[in-house]
Structure formats: C-alpha cells, structure tokens
Design an enzyme around this catalytic site. Structure first.
Site, PDB file in Angstrom:
ATOM      1  N   CYS A   8       0.813  -1.230   0.000  1.00 60.63           N
ATOM      2  CA  CYS A   8       0.000   0.000   0.000  1.00 60.63           C
ATOM      3  C   CYS A   8       0.841   1.272   0.000  1.00 60.63           C
ATOM      4  O   CYS A   8       0.378   2.326  -0.421  1.00 60.63           O
ATOM      5  CB  CYS A   8      -0.933   0.030   1.203  1.00 60.63           C
ATOM      6  N   HIS A  25      -4.033   7.118   0.467  1.00 59.49           N
ATOM      7  CA  HIS A  25      -4.221   5.740   0.001  1.00 59.49           C
ATOM      8  C   HIS A  25      -5.678   5.345   0.244  1.00 59.49           C
ATOM      9  O   HIS A  25      -6.286   5.767   1.233  1.00 59.49           O
ATOM     10  CB  HIS A  25      -3.263   4.816   0.767  1.00 59.49           C
ATOM     11  N   ASN A  79      -9.762  -0.896  -3.338  1.00 61.84           N
ATOM     12  CA  ASN A  79      -8.364  -0.651  -2.969  1.00 61.84           C
ATOM     13  C   ASN A  79      -7.465  -1.257  -4.048  1.00 61.84           C
ATOM     14  O   ASN A  79      -7.353  -2.476  -4.147  1.00 61.84           O
ATOM     15  CB  ASN A  79      -8.097  -1.294  -1.600  1.00 61.84           C
TER      16      ASN A  79
HETATM   17  O1  UT7 Z   1      -4.613  -1.448   2.008  1.00 57.12           O
HETATM   18  C1  UT7 Z   1      -4.390  -2.503   2.882  1.00 57.12           C
HETATM   19  C2  UT7 Z   1      -4.567  -2.071   4.276  1.00 57.12           C
HETATM   20  N1  UT7 Z   1      -5.796  -2.611   4.753  1.00 57.12           N
HETATM   21  C3  UT7 Z   1      -6.574  -1.884   5.525  1.00 57.12           C
HETATM   22  O2  UT7 Z   1      -6.299  -0.755   5.813  1.00 57.12           O
HETATM   23  C4  UT7 Z   1      -7.805  -2.572   6.065  1.00 57.12           C
HETATM   24  C5  UT7 Z   1      -8.115  -2.107   7.451  1.00 57.12           C
HETATM   25  N2  UT7 Z   1      -9.236  -2.830   8.019  1.00 57.12           N
HETATM   26  C6  UT7 Z   1     -10.494  -2.710   7.538  1.00 57.12           C
HETATM   27  O3  UT7 Z   1     -10.720  -2.010   6.583  1.00 57.12           O
HETATM   28  C7  UT7 Z   1     -11.598  -3.439   8.274  1.00 57.12           C
HETATM   29  O4  UT7 Z   1     -11.063  -4.094   9.395  1.00 57.12           O
HETATM   30  C8  UT7 Z   1     -12.368  -4.458   7.386  1.00 57.12           C
HETATM   31  C9  UT7 Z   1     -13.195  -3.719   6.344  1.00 57.12           C
HETATM   32  C10 UT7 Z   1     -11.421  -5.402   6.703  1.00 57.12           C
HETATM   33  C11 UT7 Z   1     -13.329  -5.287   8.248  1.00 57.12           C
HETATM   34  O5  UT7 Z   1     -14.196  -4.423   8.926  1.00 57.12           O
HETATM   35  P1  UT7 Z   1     -14.411  -4.570  10.509  1.00 57.12           P
HETATM   36  O6  UT7 Z   1     -15.396  -3.561  10.874  1.00 57.12           O
HETATM   37  O7  UT7 Z   1     -13.069  -4.516  11.167  1.00 57.12           O
HETATM   38  O8  UT7 Z   1     -15.056  -5.998  10.614  1.00 57.12           O
HETATM   39  P2  UT7 Z   1     -14.549  -7.278  11.431  1.00 57.12           P
HETATM   40  O9  UT7 Z   1     -13.331  -7.869  10.826  1.00 57.12           O
HETATM   41  O10 UT7 Z   1     -14.507  -6.935  12.887  1.00 57.12           O
HETATM   42  O11 UT7 Z   1     -15.745  -8.277  11.210  1.00 57.12           O
HETATM   43  C12 UT7 Z   1     -17.069  -8.002  11.710  1.00 57.12           C
HETATM   44  C13 UT7 Z   1     -17.987  -9.108  11.238  1.00 57.12           C
HETATM   45  C14 UT7 Z   1     -17.436 -10.521  11.473  1.00 57.12           C
HETATM   46  O12 UT7 Z   1     -18.521 -11.358  11.787  1.00 57.12           O
HETATM   47  P3  UT7 Z   1     -18.828 -11.763  13.324  1.00 57.12           P
HETATM   48  O13 UT7 Z   1     -17.594 -12.457  13.800  1.00 57.12           O
HETATM   49  O14 UT7 Z   1     -19.080 -10.456  14.030  1.00 57.12           O
HETATM   50  O15 UT7 Z   1     -20.023 -12.628  13.205  1.00 57.12           O
HETATM   51  C15 UT7 Z   1     -16.909 -10.912  10.123  1.00 57.12           C
HETATM   52  O16 UT7 Z   1     -16.884 -12.309   9.913  1.00 57.12           O
HETATM   53  O17 UT7 Z   1     -18.187  -9.006   9.836  1.00 57.12           O
HETATM   54  C16 UT7 Z   1     -17.915 -10.268   9.198  1.00 57.12           C
HETATM   55  N3  UT7 Z   1     -17.415 -10.014   7.860  1.00 57.12           N
HETATM   56  C17 UT7 Z   1     -18.221  -9.836   6.810  1.00 57.12           C
HETATM   57  N4  UT7 Z   1     -19.557  -9.852   6.684  1.00 57.12           N
HETATM   58  C18 UT7 Z   1     -20.073  -9.626   5.468  1.00 57.12           C
HETATM   59  C19 UT7 Z   1     -16.129  -9.907   7.439  1.00 57.12           C
HETATM   60  N5  UT7 Z   1     -16.088  -9.648   6.120  1.00 57.12           N
HETATM   61  C20 UT7 Z   1     -17.383  -9.603   5.703  1.00 57.12           C
HETATM   62  C21 UT7 Z   1     -17.973  -9.390   4.450  1.00 57.12           C
HETATM   63  N6  UT7 Z   1     -19.311  -9.399   4.378  1.00 57.12           N
HETATM   64  N7  UT7 Z   1     -17.250  -9.133   3.332  1.00 57.12           N
END
Ligand code: UT7
Length: 332
Positions: free
Chosen positions: A113, A259, A289
């Site tokens: 990134c 970014h 992204n």
């Molecule tokens: O450029 C590379 C650098 N990367 C970044 O900067 C990414 C930084 N992180 C993020 O953008 C976020 O952490 C994400 C968008 C990846 C995830 O969002 P979050 O709010 O942190 O969600 P989470 O990982 O805490 O997951 C919440 C819930 C989970 O379900 P449970 O355990 O609460 O039942 C996940 O399994 O959302 C679920 N989940 C999804 N649900 C629907 C994870 N991915 C998805 C999905 N669709 N695509």
C-alpha cells in the site's frame, strides 16, 4: 540542489465493473455491509489476458503526453506492485520493454500500500543526487486473479480492485518552485504477518505444494481490525512529522492524496486533524483498494477536477502491509 516535479500523470482501470451485488453471488456478503464498513460500491477487474504491463502502458502514455516529453528522455523506471506478473523478474522490465525504453535503469518496489509513496521518495532521492533527471514512477495491481472468493476470504476479497497509475517525475532547479518539501517514512516488521500472503515462498521446502493450494495459503490474509487501529494512529503522526519537516502546518496543505484502503480510515484521520473533506478525494467507492495504484489514480482524478493546481501544496499519505507507512509533502 535539484528537486522533483511531477510533470505528468496518468491512470488506467479495466472496463469490467464488479459490484458488491456481483460478489454477494459468490460468498456470504452483502452490499450494505461492504458500503458501511469500507465505502466500496464497485471495483474493476481485468479481463482474461490483460497484464499489469498492459494497464501501465495505457496510464504511462497519458502521463508522457501530459509531460510533453519524448519517451527516450526517461532514464529510469520505478515500479511499485505486490502482484507481479511473474515471481521474477519484477514488473519494471516488462513495462520498460512495452514502452520501448530498453537500456534505462529499472527497479521494482515491493511495499504494497505504500509502494507508490516509497517509489516517489526513491525517485526524489535519485533526482536530488543528480543521478537521473526524468523518471517514470508506476503503481499497478491485479488483485482479482489472486483472491479467495469463498466466504472464508470475504473480509479481504471485497476490498481489492485492479488498476494502474503513473507519474512522470522530472528534475527542476528547486528553490521556491515545485518539489518535495518533506518526507517521513516508516515500517514495523513486527506486524509483517498481520497482512500478508504466506505462500508460495522460499522459506518453504519446496516453496510451493498442492497442500498449500488446498489450504488456501496462496490467498492474502489480514487482521483487519489491527491494521485499522494502527492506520488511524500512525497516519496522523506521520502527516504531522512530514509537515514539520516541510516547515508547514497540517492546515497549510491544500490537498491530501490518501491511500484508498478504507473510506472510514480516511474520514477518521481527517476528522482528527481537522482537515475538511473537500481537501481530499476518495474514489474507493468505484475502484476499491488498488494498493500501489491508488495514489496516482487519485492524483490524476484530482488534477482533472482542478483540485490540484500549479503551486498547490499536496500531501501524500499511506499505511499498509509490512506494516509500512509515511507521508510526502510536495509543492505542485
Ligand atoms: O490497504 C491494505 C490495508 N488494509 C486496511 O487498511 C484494512 C483495514 N481494516 C479494515 O478495513 C476493516 O477491518 C475491514 C473492512 C477489513 C473489516 O471491517 P471490521 O469492521 O473490522 O469488521 P470485522 O473484521 O470486525 O468483522 C465483523 C464481522 C465478522 O462477523 P462476526 O464475527 O461479528 O459474526 C466478520 O466475519 O463481519 C464479518 N465479515 C463480513 N460480513 C459480510 C467480514 N467480512 C465480511 C464481508 N461481508 N465481506
């Protein structure tokens, strides 16, 4: 001392639009979750047969035309990508050959990134030491051929898209004109495995097995919340440090090129530093992204919209895998 001026910008994204609804047919996800958590509505994927060099060529031709230079003035190609066409050599030699620049210096920057940010810093250093006067800096990514489109990979797969962006950077005589005013770069390898693709790799004997494929270890994995938490802490620190090095305050920057990892990260950073959103451009909603390509793509579109003009103070800030992060402040 010479300084670096960006004299041309270009971008290319494939025609094929993939919406959140399209992805919801492949895995357990939905439009609402993706928009709410990331700001992404759609992204572009390459059609079969299209390579990074194909995309970069299109972006480079636009940038070279805007720069008003002849191709043979380019003395070096600095290319950032995490999705090389092949394990080796890197992408830069393929770009060089495609553009008919054979013979000039070529280097790949593997910094995910922050790849484009680090590439700009390297181009600037080469220009400041007088090594080269005209450098092509490229950022490109083909993510779509390497993602886990099952529900297991949904946290990562919904985020990424394909695209390319290019700068033509040239030496100016510095002083009060265009140029880089402040640079701040960091890394913390303690978190190398928090956002990574584990295999294939030379650490394994042999480096690639059927078992690795079956275990899906060839797909990127991310501790999303950890990345998010570090990004919103480290980005503001770095932005302030780079501004200090430039002898400026955050509010002196006319436009911020961020970014595009997650719309919420950029909004959070702007809110914390009191940066009005009209001093930024987020296009993650339509491209996702594109990793090394996000910054030149945002820059190209911001210039088109008149948000970056000659004389503007422009800040570039990124955080990503490694972890790596940093900021560059430039007078356009
Ligand atoms: O450029 C590379 C650098 N990367 C970044 O900067 C990414 C930084 N992180 C993020 O953008 C976020 O952490 C994400 C968008 C990846 C995830 O969002 P979050 O709010 O942190 O969600 P989470 O990982 O805490 O997951 C919440 C819930 C989970 O379900 P449970 O355990 O609460 O039942 C996940 O399994 O959302 C679920 N989940 C999804 N649900 C629907 C994870 N991915 C998805 C999905 N669709 N695509």
């Amino acid at each position: 001392m010479p300084n670096m001026k960006v004299v041309g910008t270009g971008m290319y994204v494939p025609d094929r639009v993939v919406t959140n609804h399209d992805l919801a047919k492949l895995m357990d996800t939905n439009d609402e979750w993706i928009i709410q958590r990331t700001g992404i509505r759609e992204r572009r994927y390459v059609p079969p047969g299209m390579t990074s060099a194909d995309m970069i060529e299109q972006a480079a031709l636009t940038a070279i035309k805007e720069a008003g230079i002849e191709k043979d003035e380019i003395e070096a190609v600095v290319s950032a990508t995490l999705s090389m066409d092949h394990m080796f050599p890197g992408i830069a030699p393929f770009v060089q050959d495609r553009l008919g620049l054979n013979g000039c210096a070529v280097v790949d920057i593997r910094n995910q990134c922050t790849g484009f940010l680090y590439s700009l810093a390297i181009a600037d250093a080469w220009i400041k030491t007088g090594l080269y006067k005209t450098i092509l800096v490229t950022g490109s990514e083909i993510h779509s051929t390497g993602l886990d489109f099952s529900t297991r990979g949904r946290d990562v797969s919904v985020i990424f898209g394909d695209g390319a962006g290019v700068f033509v950077a040239q030496a100016t005589d510095g002083q009060d004109g265009p140029g880089v005013l402040g640079t701040d770069l960091h890394g913390d390898g303690k978190y190398a495995k928090a956002l990574w693709t584990e295999a294939e790799g030379s650490v394994f004997h042999p480096r690639l097995t059927h078992k690795m494929l079956d275990e899906k270890r060839l797909f990127p994995q991310m501790k999303g919340q950890l990345v998010f938490a570090h990004a919103i802490r480290k980005l503001p620190e770095s932005m302030k440090t780079a501004c200090e090095k430039a002898g400026l305050g955050i509010q002196d920057v006319d436009f911020w090129v961020f970014h595009q990892a997650n719309l919420r990260i950029n909004e959070f950073v702007c809110q914390g530093l009191d940066i009005p959103l009209d001093k930024t451009l987020n296009n993650i909603d339509v491209y996702g992204n594109t990793t090394a390509a996000t910054m030149p793509i945002v820059t190209y579109e911001a210039k088109k919209k008149g948000l970056i003009k000659d004389g503007s103070i422009v800040g570039f800030a990124a955080f990503g895998a490694g972890f790596t992060w940093g900021t560059i402040i430039m007078r356009w």
